[in-house]
Scaffold this motif. Structure first.
Motif, PDB file in Angstrom:
ATOM      1  N   VAL A 196     -37.357   2.659 -15.464  1.00  0.00           N
ATOM      2  CA  VAL A 196     -36.408   3.690 -15.803  1.00  0.00           C
ATOM      3  C   VAL A 196     -37.428   5.076 -15.859  1.00  0.00           C
ATOM      4  CG1 VAL A 196     -35.290   4.821 -18.088  1.00  0.00           C
ATOM      5  CG2 VAL A 196     -35.037   2.351 -17.435  1.00  0.00           C
ATOM      6  N   ARG A 197     -38.486   4.811 -16.329  1.00  0.00           N
ATOM      7  CA  ARG A 197     -39.485   6.067 -16.183  1.00  0.00           C
ATOM      8  C   ARG A 197     -39.753   6.768 -14.866  1.00  0.00           C
ATOM      9  NH1 ARG A 197     -43.833   8.078 -14.611  1.00  0.00           N
ATOM     10  NH2 ARG A 197     -44.269   6.236 -13.463  1.00  0.00           N
ATOM     11  N   VAL A 198     -39.667   5.904 -13.825  1.00  0.00           N
ATOM     12  CA  VAL A 198     -39.924   6.229 -12.402  1.00  0.00           C
ATOM     13  C   VAL A 198     -38.545   6.744 -12.115  1.00  0.00           C
ATOM     14  CG1 VAL A 198     -40.189   5.734 -10.159  1.00  0.00           C
ATOM     15  CG2 VAL A 198     -41.744   4.845 -12.099  1.00  0.00           C
ATOM     16  N   ALA A 199     -37.362   6.245 -12.327  1.00  0.00           N
ATOM     17  CA  ALA A 199     -36.026   6.742 -11.897  1.00  0.00           C
ATOM     18  C   ALA A 199     -35.774   8.223 -12.501  1.00  0.00           C
ATOM     19  CB  ALA A 199     -35.087   5.673 -12.277  1.00  0.00           C
ATOM     20  N   PHE A 200     -36.097   8.407 -13.819  1.00  0.00           N
ATOM     21  CA  PHE A 200     -36.014   9.510 -14.211  1.00  0.00           C
ATOM     22  C   PHE A 200     -36.992  10.682 -14.178  1.00  0.00           C
ATOM     23  CE2 PHE A 200     -32.518   7.232 -16.463  1.00  0.00           C
ATOM     24  CZ  PHE A 200     -31.461   8.004 -16.643  1.00  0.00           C
ATOM     25  N   ASP A 201     -38.114  10.473 -13.538  1.00  0.00           N
ATOM     26  CA  ASP A 201     -39.249  11.152 -13.220  1.00  0.00           C
ATOM     27  C   ASP A 201     -39.679  11.734 -14.746  1.00  0.00           C
ATOM     28  OD1 ASP A 201     -41.282  12.348 -12.033  1.00  0.00           O
ATOM     29  OD2 ASP A 201     -40.127  14.313 -11.630  1.00  0.00           O
ATOM     30  N   ALA A 202     -39.820  10.857 -15.431  1.00  0.00           N
ATOM     31  CA  ALA A 202     -40.100  11.077 -16.986  1.00  0.00           C
ATOM     32  C   ALA A 202     -41.595  10.861 -17.068  1.00  0.00           C
ATOM     33  CB  ALA A 202     -39.393  10.338 -18.096  1.00  0.00           C
ATOM     34  N   GLY A 203     -41.965  11.675 -18.151  1.00  0.00           N
ATOM     35  CA  GLY A 203     -43.734  11.304 -18.469  1.00  0.00           C
ATOM     36  C   GLY A 203     -43.588  10.150 -19.227  1.00  0.00           C
ATOM     37  N   ARG A 204     -42.799   9.716 -20.011  1.00  0.00           N
ATOM     38  CA  ARG A 204     -42.935   8.429 -20.736  1.00  0.00           C
ATOM     39  C   ARG A 204     -41.450   7.778 -20.940  1.00  0.00           C
ATOM     40  NH1 ARG A 204     -44.626  10.136 -25.446  1.00  0.00           N
ATOM     41  NH2 ARG A 204     -46.797   9.856 -24.899  1.00  0.00           N
ATOM     42  N   CYS A 205     -41.524   6.568 -20.945  1.00  0.00           N
ATOM     43  CA  CYS A 205     -40.136   5.590 -21.115  1.00  0.00           C
ATOM     44  C   CYS A 205     -40.721   4.628 -22.505  1.00  0.00           C
ATOM     45  CB  CYS A 205     -39.608   4.871 -20.275  1.00  0.00           C
ATOM     46  SG  CYS A 205     -38.228   4.140 -20.538  1.00  0.00           S
ATOM     47  N   VAL A 206     -40.103   4.793 -23.557  1.00  0.00           N
ATOM     48  CA  VAL A 206     -40.666   3.775 -24.731  1.00  0.00           C
ATOM     49  C   VAL A 206     -39.407   3.021 -25.303  1.00  0.00           C
ATOM     50  CG1 VAL A 206     -40.391   5.771 -26.160  1.00  0.00           C
ATOM     51  CG2 VAL A 206     -42.043   3.830 -26.865  1.00  0.00           C
ATOM     52  N   VAL A 207     -39.729   1.845 -25.548  1.00  0.00           N
ATOM     53  CA  VAL A 207     -38.651   1.051 -26.751  1.00  0.00           C
ATOM     54  C   VAL A 207     -39.065   0.975 -28.052  1.00  0.00           C
ATOM     55  CG1 VAL A 207     -37.512  -1.076 -26.926  1.00  0.00           C
ATOM     56  CG2 VAL A 207     -37.869  -0.255 -24.609  1.00  0.00           C
ATOM     57  N   PHE A 208     -38.588   1.319 -29.059  1.00  0.00           N
ATOM     58  CA  PHE A 208     -38.673   1.247 -30.371  1.00  0.00           C
ATOM     59  C   PHE A 208     -38.054   0.177 -30.981  1.00  0.00           C
ATOM     60  CE2 PHE A 208     -38.968   5.781 -29.212  1.00  0.00           C
ATOM     61  CZ  PHE A 208     -40.062   6.179 -29.476  1.00  0.00           C
ATOM     62  N   GLU A 209     -38.554  -0.204 -32.175  1.00  0.00           N
ATOM     63  CA  GLU A 209     -38.050  -1.349 -32.754  1.00  0.00           C
ATOM     64  C   GLU A 209     -38.303  -1.359 -34.282  1.00  0.00           C
ATOM     65  OE1 GLU A 209     -39.465  -5.599 -32.687  1.00  0.00           O
ATOM     66  OE2 GLU A 209     -37.867  -5.909 -31.184  1.00  0.00           O
ATOM     67  N   ARG A 210     -37.094  -1.555 -35.243  1.00  0.00           N
ATOM     68  CA  ARG A 210     -37.335  -1.495 -36.438  1.00  0.00           C
ATOM     69  C   ARG A 210     -38.668  -2.486 -37.046  1.00  0.00           C
ATOM     70  NH1 ARG A 210     -33.541   0.812 -39.754  1.00  0.00           N
ATOM     71  NH2 ARG A 210     -31.389   0.850 -38.895  1.00  0.00           N
ATOM     72  N   ASP A 211     -39.350  -1.790 -37.522  1.00  0.00           N
ATOM     73  CA  ASP A 211     -40.674  -2.555 -38.083  1.00  0.00           C
ATOM     74  C   ASP A 211     -40.059  -3.509 -39.403  1.00  0.00           C
ATOM     75  OD1 ASP A 211     -43.051  -3.749 -38.934  1.00  0.00           O
ATOM     76  OD2 ASP A 211     -44.031  -1.619 -38.894  1.00  0.00           O
ATOM     77  N   SER A 288     -32.896  -1.773 -32.054  1.00  0.00           N
ATOM     78  CA  SER A 288     -33.941  -1.132 -31.092  1.00  0.00           C
ATOM     79  C   SER A 288     -33.421   0.360 -30.499  1.00  0.00           C
ATOM     80  CB  SER A 288     -34.397  -1.997 -29.829  1.00  0.00           C
ATOM     81  OG  SER A 288     -34.896  -3.337 -30.284  1.00  0.00           O
ATOM     82  N   ALA A 289     -34.271   0.904 -29.869  1.00  0.00           N
ATOM     83  CA  ALA A 289     -33.772   2.285 -29.218  1.00  0.00           C
ATOM     84  C   ALA A 289     -34.723   2.451 -27.836  1.00  0.00           C
ATOM     85  CB  ALA A 289     -34.065   3.429 -29.993  1.00  0.00           C
ATOM     86  N   LEU A 290     -33.944   3.077 -26.905  1.00  0.00           N
ATOM     87  CA  LEU A 290     -34.850   3.491 -25.511  1.00  0.00           C
ATOM     88  C   LEU A 290     -34.914   4.948 -25.547  1.00  0.00           C
ATOM     89  CD1 LEU A 290     -35.755   2.357 -22.956  1.00  0.00           C
ATOM     90  CD2 LEU A 290     -33.468   2.753 -22.109  1.00  0.00           C
ATOM     91  N   GLY A 291     -36.110   5.259 -25.363  1.00  0.00           N
ATOM     92  CA  GLY A 291     -36.310   6.969 -25.255  1.00  0.00           C
ATOM     93  C   GLY A 291     -37.070   7.203 -24.065  1.00  0.00           C
ATOM     94  N   LEU A 292     -36.675   8.608 -23.462  1.00  0.00           N
ATOM     95  CA  LEU A 292     -37.400   8.984 -22.462  1.00  0.00           C
ATOM     96  C   LEU A 292     -37.844  10.674 -23.044  1.00  0.00           C
ATOM     97  CD1 LEU A 292     -34.850   8.700 -19.642  1.00  0.00           C
ATOM     98  CD2 LEU A 292     -36.835   7.725 -19.707  1.00  0.00           C
ATOM     99  N   HIS A 293     -39.368  10.520 -22.556  1.00  0.00           N
ATOM    100  CA  HIS A 293     -39.857  12.097 -23.143  1.00  0.00           C
ATOM    101  C   HIS A 293     -40.281  12.501 -21.690  1.00  0.00           C
ATOM    102  CE1 HIS A 293     -41.208   9.867 -27.014  1.00  0.00           C
ATOM    103  NE2 HIS A 293     -39.922  10.091 -26.932  1.00  0.00           N
ATOM    104  N   PHE A 294     -40.065  13.786 -21.993  1.00  0.00           N
ATOM    105  CA  PHE A 294     -40.573  14.914 -20.569  1.00  0.00           C
ATOM    106  C   PHE A 294     -41.479  15.849 -20.820  1.00  0.00           C
ATOM    107  CE2 PHE A 294     -36.416  12.891 -19.761  1.00  0.00           C
ATOM    108  CZ  PHE A 294     -36.277  12.747 -18.418  1.00  0.00           C
ATOM    109  N   THR A 295     -42.351  16.150 -19.968  1.00  0.00           N
ATOM    110  CA  THR A 295     -43.710  17.021 -20.455  1.00  0.00           C
ATOM    111  C   THR A 295     -42.945  18.641 -19.993  1.00  0.00           C
ATOM    112  OG1 THR A 295     -44.307  16.965 -18.139  1.00  0.00           O
ATOM    113  CG2 THR A 295     -45.448  15.592 -19.626  1.00  0.00           C
ATOM    114  N   ARG A 296     -41.675  18.762 -19.732  1.00  0.00           N
ATOM    115  CA  ARG A 296     -41.241  19.948 -19.517  1.00  0.00           C
ATOM    116  C   ARG A 296     -39.931  20.154 -20.201  1.00  0.00           C
ATOM    117  NH1 ARG A 296     -40.959  16.761 -15.449  1.00  0.00           N
ATOM    118  NH2 ARG A 296     -38.742  16.296 -14.459  1.00  0.00           N
TER     119      ARG A 296
END
Length: 716
Positions: A196-211, A288-296
């Protein structure tokens, strides 16, 4: 001259096919319209999604809307209606107040406005500053130009949308394939985040989960990052007061540009300048949650949102399947049966094949009869069945109105819990169960399992979980099969789009030849009539028209070489005589070309029309780039014939030798010296030689000359 300018104006439209951005397309159109000479300034407005791209020739203040919004575009088109003429709109300067509040136009000129319309949509407008009411011919000609330009713009937008959907479908198919090949939770998440990170050209792709140990925090269970984003994500992040709090409440959070509000502080701290985060629903709950972070900063559209939600749905479904599978692992027999079914499904590609393979495998492994149904309009239609008349044959069609609401759940439903109207027709004596099938969150159909023996013990929760897992794997396989079929459809659409481009180029080039032939005829007539004044101008027109004819012939041949089924009409001939006739055609007085041929005949099989095109291109280039004599040598050995064309012209820079046979490839020194050329001739020559199973190469030294060598197999 006017006809030639008109031809050049229409011919320039082919450049739009290789113009990468809307701004460049608008500027190209503005310059071409201005070059026609019927206005003092030309402006082009292109409507792109919700915005507007403007260009003016000459550059500077021209016609412009006050705001680049969709609402103002609609108001502008509505205001023009009162100035309609045949083919466009004529707005006298004295009536400009009718457009007040829409435009920043300041010139004292009148306006001629022609919309760019194609596919029942307005893609923009061409605005000309003119003096007085234009003639009907001028408006009609501009209307034809605008229609062709709009068709090209609309075509390229369609191609772009198809390509984007193809990339997204490919990504979904890849993710589904990865999930089908693995039942390890960590492996799935690692693969999905990187894909997913490569496909969206994102800086980060991360999966969060309740602790589970701290309800106020979320854990980072998988992350893929590139080197540009800093700092890395910590192992835990807070929920309260951050954007994640809304996500774990079930909302999608989009940040086109991370602001200064307190809820975005964590995003800024982790190096994100824009972000898109969606929840995973597992067993009806957000865990859980799926997030994309971009540097711009990045503007997210509906396609981005739908794509990421679809991925989250599939991943959430995969994680739910993993959880169920882990519970089943202790039951070796069922686990082994499940693995065999999944392994069988991996070899399927199409929807019908997937359904048939599934019902057969599930029926054999579980010892029950199995059927699949799919929603088709107002009915639910049986698509695959594994049973016998002794067991039961369920109906082929059922009314969907009352059944579809039952398919929104995830759990396997025992027949005893279904309404009697469905229980009596889908099952025998109430023995069996139904498992809903959903794709992208919407009902697709359902599975039924039924038995003719002692019935199914639906009090056994493990057995329910087993059938739910079967249904979940079928959902994944169906999603992949649908994605595969969609990619095939999109590939066909792309091929048709490419064929449209080639056909357009061939059509334009072919249609040029008619008027160009007329111009050549009149030029020859004038050259016979004129002896002094005006002759040099006519000779210039004649030579340039001949060049246009050659360019159109190159374009037609180029389009033919791109088409499927490009074939040859071969004849047996003596290569010496063939080359000699081509040389005489280019050097009638034997002043500049020296021919060197052997005494013995060289028999070879050629398509004379196409191969004449090759020799014509090479001889014209040699004469054009060299002021000295040109040498043509023909030779042969036991296996092949060779044609060498040597000149002592400007040569080709060494580093550019590999590009001269590519489409539109030209040496920089030729451009620098102002020598005209399209860069198509050598590309076409290479294609024709290769179809003859030969080869063409070049050796050259800049400022010293070039040697082009053609080798062809002899006729055996």
């Amino acid at each position: 001259m006017r006809e030639r300018a008109a031809l050049d104006r229409f011919a320039s439209l082919t450049r739009l096919l290789d113009t990468p951005t809307p701004a460049a397309k608008a500027q190209t159109l503005a310059r071409d319209v201005l070059a026609a000479g019927s206005c003092v300034r030309a402006s082009v407005l292109l409507f792109v999604d919700e915005g507007l791209v403007e260009a003016t020739a000459p550059a500077g203040a021209g016609f412009a809307l006050r705001a680049k919004t969709l609402e103002l575009q609609r108001l502008f088109l509505h205001a023009l209606a009162r100035f309609a003429i045949e083919g466009g709109f004529f707005v006298p300067h004295g009536a400009m107040r009718a457009l007040a509040g829409i435009t920043t136009y300041r010139s004292p000129s009148d306006l001629l406005i022609v919309p760019l319309q194609a596919d029942d949509a307005t893609h923009g407008a061409i605005v000309l500053e003119v003096s007085g009411v234009p003639s009907n011919d001028e408006v009609a000609y501009l209307r034809a130009y605008a229609d062709l330009a709009a068709a090209i713009v609309a075509h390229e937008r369609t191609v772009s949308a198809v390509q984007r959907e193809a990339r997204q479908s490919t990504l979904l198919a890849l993710i589904n394939e990865r999930m089908r090949k693995s039942l390890d939770r960590d492996e799935i998440l690692r693969a999905v985040t990187e894909d997913v990170r490569v496909a969206f050209d994102a800086g980060r792709c991360v999966v969060f989960e309740r602790d589970p140990s701290s309800p106020l925090n979320a854990r980072v269970v998988a992350a893929a990052e590139n080197r540009e984003i800093d700092p890395p994500m910590p192992e835990t992040v807070p929920l309260n007061g951050t954007w994640l709090e809304r996500v774990f409440a079930g909302s999608v959070v989009s940040r086109d540009s991370v602001g200064d509000n307190p809820s975005d502080a964590a995003l800024r701290r982790y190096g994100a300048r824009s972000a898109l985060t969606v929840p995973f629903f597992i067993d009806g709950k957000v865990e859980s949650a799926l997030g994309l972070h971009f540097t711009r900063p990045r503007a997210f559209d509906d396609v981005d949102l739908v794509m990421l939600r679809s991925i989250a749905f599939h991943v959430g479904l995969a994680l739910a399947n993993v959880r169920l599978y882990e519970r089943e692992r202790s039951r070796r027999a069922r686990a082994e049966a499940l693995e065999r079914i999944v392994r069988t499904l991996r070899d399927t590609q199409y929807v019908e094949e997937t359904l048939l393979v599934f019902v057969v495998s599930a029926s054999l492994e579980a010892g029950v009869a199995c059927a699949t149904y799919a929603i088709d309009g107002d009915e639910v239609v049986r698509r695959a069945l594994r049973s016998t008349p002794e067991r039961f044959t369920p109906p082929e069609r059922l009314a969907a109105a009352a059944l579809v609401p039952l398919l929104y759940g995830d759990d396997v439903v025992p027949a005893s819990d279904l309404p009697a109207e469905f229980r009596d027709v889908l099952f025998v004596d109430g023995r069996g169960a139904m498992a809903p099938l959903r794709l992208d969150g919407s009902p697709w159909g359902f599975l039924t399992f039924f038995s003719d023996s002692s019935g199914l013990d639906w009090d056994d929760s493990e057995q329910r979980a087993f059938f739910r897992t079967l249904a979940a794997h079928l959902e994944l396989s169906l999603a992949t099969a649908i994605g595969f079929e969609r990619v095939q459809q999109l590939a066909r659409a792309l091929a048709e789009s490419s064929a449209f481009k080639d056909d357009l180029m061939a059509m334009l080039a072919h249609d040029f030849k008619g008027p160009l032939t007329v111009i050549l005829g009149y030029c020859e007539l004038l050259l016979e009539m004129l002896d002094g004044e005006g002759r040099s101008e006519i000779e210039t027109i004649f030579s340039q028209t001949q060049r246009l004819v050659r360019l159109s012939e190159d374009a037609v041949t180029l389009a033919q070489t791109q088409a499927a089924g490009f074939s040859l009409n071969r004849v047996m001939l003596d290569l010496r005589e063939f080359v000699e006739s081509s040389v005489k055609a280019h050097d009638r007085g034997a002043q500049r070309i020296r021919l060197d041929v052997p005494n013995e005949p060289i028999l070879i099989s050629l398509d004379t029309q196409r191969f004449s095109h090759v020799l014509d291109n090479l001889l014209m280039n040699a004469l054009k780039y060299s002021g000295d004599a040109v040498v043509v040598r023909v030779s042969s050995d036991d296996r092949e014939a060779t044609i060498k064309i040597l000149d002592r012209g400007i040569g080709i820079p060494t580093k550019e030798l590999s590009t001269v046979f590519t489409r539109f490839g030209r040496a920089t020194n030729a451009r620098r010296k102002g020598i005209a050329g399209s860069g198509v001739g050598l590309y076409v020559a290479r294609k024709i030689v290769e179809v003859h199973r030969g080869s063409i190469t070049v050796e050259s030294v800049e400022d010293a000359g070039s040697t082009f060598t053609i080798t062809l197999p002899l006729t055996t």
